[in-house]
Design a protein around this motif. Structure first.
Motif, PDB file in Angstrom:
ATOM      1  N   SER A   1      33.139   0.064  27.967  1.00 36.82           N
ATOM      2  CA  SER A   1      33.168   0.834  29.209  1.00 36.82           C
ATOM      3  C   SER A   1      31.812   0.780  29.871  1.00 36.82           C
ATOM      4  O   SER A   1      30.910   1.510  29.494  1.00 36.82           O
ATOM      5  CB  SER A   1      33.541   2.281  28.902  1.00 36.82           C
ATOM      6  N   MET A   2      31.656  -0.088  30.841  1.00 39.13           N
ATOM      7  CA  MET A   2      30.373  -0.147  31.543  1.00 39.13           C
ATOM      8  C   MET A   2      30.615  -0.202  33.031  1.00 39.13           C
ATOM      9  O   MET A   2      31.513  -0.893  33.500  1.00 39.13           O
ATOM     10  CB  MET A   2      29.591  -1.397  31.116  1.00 39.13           C
ATOM     11  N   TYR A   3      29.800   0.541  33.725  1.00 39.37           N
ATOM     12  CA  TYR A   3      29.848   0.552  35.191  1.00 39.37           C
ATOM     13  C   TYR A   3      28.825  -0.482  35.644  1.00 39.37           C
ATOM     14  O   TYR A   3      27.620  -0.241  35.621  1.00 39.37           O
ATOM     15  CB  TYR A   3      29.498   1.955  35.676  1.00 39.37           C
ATOM     16  N   ILE A   4      29.332  -1.670  36.004  1.00 42.55           N
ATOM     17  CA  ILE A   4      28.460  -2.823  36.232  1.00 42.55           C
ATOM     18  C   ILE A   4      28.353  -3.140  37.723  1.00 42.55           C
ATOM     19  O   ILE A   4      29.369  -3.359  38.385  1.00 42.55           O
ATOM     20  CB  ILE A   4      29.012  -4.047  35.468  1.00 42.55           C
TER      21      ILE A   4
ATOM     22  N   TRP B   1      30.249   5.444  32.235  1.00 43.60           N
ATOM     23  CA  TRP B   1      31.211   6.150  33.090  1.00 43.60           C
ATOM     24  C   TRP B   1      30.582   7.500  33.448  1.00 43.60           C
ATOM     25  O   TRP B   1      29.991   8.149  32.585  1.00 43.60           O
ATOM     26  CB  TRP B   1      32.510   6.457  32.358  1.00 43.60           C
ATOM     27  N   ARG B   2      30.754   7.920  34.682  1.00 42.08           N
ATOM     28  CA  ARG B   2      30.223   9.225  35.084  1.00 42.08           C
ATOM     29  C   ARG B   2      31.356  10.186  35.393  1.00 42.08           C
ATOM     30  O   ARG B   2      32.101   9.990  36.356  1.00 42.08           O
ATOM     31  CB  ARG B   2      29.364   9.069  36.342  1.00 42.08           C
ATOM     32  N   ALA B   3      31.517  11.201  34.581  1.00 40.18           N
ATOM     33  CA  ALA B   3      32.494  12.253  34.847  1.00 40.18           C
ATOM     34  C   ALA B   3      32.143  13.435  33.957  1.00 40.18           C
ATOM     35  O   ALA B   3      31.692  13.239  32.821  1.00 40.18           O
ATOM     36  CB  ALA B   3      33.907  11.779  34.548  1.00 40.18           C
TER      37      ALA B   3
ATOM     38  N   CYS C   1      39.677   4.048  35.513  1.00 42.82           N
ATOM     39  CA  CYS C   1      40.264   4.734  36.678  1.00 42.82           C
ATOM     40  C   CYS C   1      39.457   5.993  37.007  1.00 42.82           C
ATOM     41  O   CYS C   1      39.163   6.262  38.179  1.00 42.82           O
ATOM     42  CB  CYS C   1      41.729   5.067  36.415  1.00 42.82           C
ATOM     43  N   VAL C   2      39.086   6.728  35.971  1.00 43.29           N
ATOM     44  CA  VAL C   2      38.275   7.938  36.175  1.00 43.29           C
ATOM     45  C   VAL C   2      36.897   7.548  36.721  1.00 43.29           C
ATOM     46  O   VAL C   2      36.382   8.161  37.654  1.00 43.29           O
ATOM     47  CB  VAL C   2      38.113   8.706  34.845  1.00 43.29           C
ATOM     48  N   ALA C   3      36.345   6.480  36.125  1.00 38.18           N
ATOM     49  CA  ALA C   3      35.005   6.051  36.522  1.00 38.18           C
ATOM     50  C   ALA C   3      34.974   5.581  37.968  1.00 38.18           C
ATOM     51  O   ALA C   3      34.006   5.801  38.680  1.00 38.18           O
ATOM     52  CB  ALA C   3      34.527   4.926  35.602  1.00 38.18           C
TER      53      ALA C   3
END
Ligand code: SF4
Ligand code: FES
Lengths: 246, 223
Positions: free
Chosen positions: A67-70, A102-104, A166-168
């Motif tokens: 899970s990486m926000y790239i 992921w940011r939440a 999806c959340v990210a």
């Protein structure tokens, strides 16, 4: 390829983190994104520094743990792939790549790029199951006729790997795509009918309790989902919940 | 048990109520535009229609309160949802590319919505509050010819016309996402109707605000 990486570093859940800059060189375009991360970690270990913590397991797009926000998107710039399936050929020599967790609020960071996604487990526990007897004398599922369209839609929904992209991606950190896929895969099949109403009520209730945001139909989740889970599922869950409530 | 929870305690049902109130306002806008359009063709028709709407007890004491509630609900629920959604992500991304996966309109409903809310303040100040005062404080109910003159008078001022035009740009942006999004929220989505609804949504979002803009500019130029 030579790359500059800007990566979120955070010692532990309570620590405040920051973006740190690293350089990696001689990265092959055939490498997967995680292999590139492995190269960086080797380098850090050799330098006597703490390697970057990130989640991974299957490395073939099945487990949903990477899970990486790239570069501003969950699982990076490619479509229909997880981070482990993302190839370095999607980037160019000299690129700067931003990598964040992921940011939440419901996915708190545990360390570096690792987040706690047990909120998803609790949503599943609240109703994402069918109560069938599995003691050895259960009926063969194929004995129940199911229309092809329902079977296909249920299967498509069931391909959700619970990665949380999806959340990210969602500006509201909404978990609707995930929950709706899990509600749909059972609501569409005869085996899921007995607990149908209770399931959707409990799962949505748990989703709200976990603090995920409200869906505002931006559609970002569907675009970023590595499994192409459709917004049809969200509409179905909206109908399911309404009919369960009235 | 989740089953016993109140209707608006479910996030999805809050969205459902949001969608219904939005669709109700969509229908209202169409009716408002139709009446306004008559002002371009005939001041008499406009006056008699406005007088009917302004004095008919059903409109005044049933539809008007429903409308006022619809507007109030849509605005306040929109703000509540926005606050909840912001709380769902306390730490923002350092680097994000939302334009890769969603439209500006869909992400900025709160901005366009608040702008429309500010416009409503002006609009109420211009028309609704004076109307209430005239009828309920001064007790004047039977002046059938004042409506057209009031309208012309308001659109005399170029700044006011410009503010109205700008507000309708925001309304258009809001409707582009909101109209079709409401159908998704109530679960109305399938392969045959959804493409049609999306087209209808875009047409409505352009034609209706543009209609209001044309009427405002027409009255400005006609004086
Ligand atoms: S719906 Fe897609 S993005 Fe969301 S958890 Fe499932 S696979 Fe991941
Ligand atoms: S590591 Fe399993 S999906 Fe990426």
């Amino acid at each position: 390829m030579n790359l500059t990486l800007k990566i979120w570093r955070q010692k532990e859940a309570k620590a405040s983190g920051s973006m740190e800059t690293y350089k990696v060189s001689e990265i092959s375009e055939h490498m997967s994104f995680l292999e590139m991360m492995d190269v960086l970690n080797e380098q850090l270990i050799n330098e006597g520094k703490e390697p970057i913590a990130f989640d991974h397991d299957c490395r073939e797009g099945i487990c949903g743990s990477c899970s990486m926000y790239i570069n501003g998107e969950p699982h990076g710039p490619d479509r229909g792939v997880t981070t482990c399936q993302l190839h370095m050929r999607k980037f160019k020599d000299g690129d700067t790549i931003h990598i964040e967790p992921w940011r939440a609020a419901s996915f708190p960071v545990i360390k570096d790029l690792v987040v706690d996604r047990s909120a998803f487990d609790r949503i599943i526990q609240s109703g994402g199951y069918v109560s069938v007897n599995t003691s050895g004398n259960s009926q063969d599922a194929n004995a129940i006729p199911i229309p092809k369209e329902d079977a296909d839609n249920a299967f498509d929904a069931a391909t959700c790997i619970g990665c949380g992209a999806c959340v990210a991606a969602c500006k509201n950190s909404s978990a609707m795509l995930f929950v709706s896929a899990k509600v749909s895969q059972l609501a569409l099949l005869p085996q899921g009918q007995v607990e149908r109403k209770e399931r959707v009520l409990s799962m949505v209730d748990q989703m709200d309790t976990e603090g995920f945001g409200n869906c505002s139909n931006t559609g970002a989740c569907e675009i970023e989902c590595p499994k192409g889970i459709s917004l049809d599922n969200i509409a179905r869950m909206n109908r399911e919940l309404l009919s369960a409530k009235i | 048990m989740a089953i016993n929870k109140g209707f608006l305690n479910f996030s999805i049902l809050r969205k459902f109520a949001m969608a219904l109130s939005g669709l109700f306002l969509v229908i209202f806008l169409l009716q408002h535009l139709t009446i306004n359009l008559t002002s371009v063709f005939s001041s008499d028709a406009f006056n008699s229609l406005s007088h009917f709407m302004g004095t008919n007890p059903l409109v005044q004491f049933l539809l008007q309160p429903i409308l006022a509630f619809g507007v109030f609900f849509h605005l306040s629920m929109g703000l509540v949802l926005e606050i909840k959604n912001r709380n769902a992500r306390p730490i923002k991304y350092a680097y994000s590319k939302p334009e890769e996966n969603s439209s500006w309109m869909s992400r900025n409903m709160i901005i366009t919505g608040v702008m429309i809310m500010l416009f409503l303040g002006l609009h109420f100040y211009d028309f609704w509050f004076p109307e209430l005062k005239l009828k309920f404080i001064d007790g004047i109910w039977n002046n059938e010819t004042r409506y057209f003159i009031e309208l012309q008078h308001k659109f005399h001022d170029p700044i006011r016309v410009a503010l109205y035009v700008l507000s309708f740009v925001f309304l258009s942006l809001h409707l582009m996402h909101g109209f079709q999004s409401a159908f998704q929220s109530i679960g109305f989505r399938n392969k045959s109707y959804t493409p049609f609804i999306k087209k209808l949504s875009s047409i409505y979002a352009i034609v209706v605000p543009f209609g209001f803009v044309c009427i405002a500019i027409y009255h400005f130029l006609a004086q």
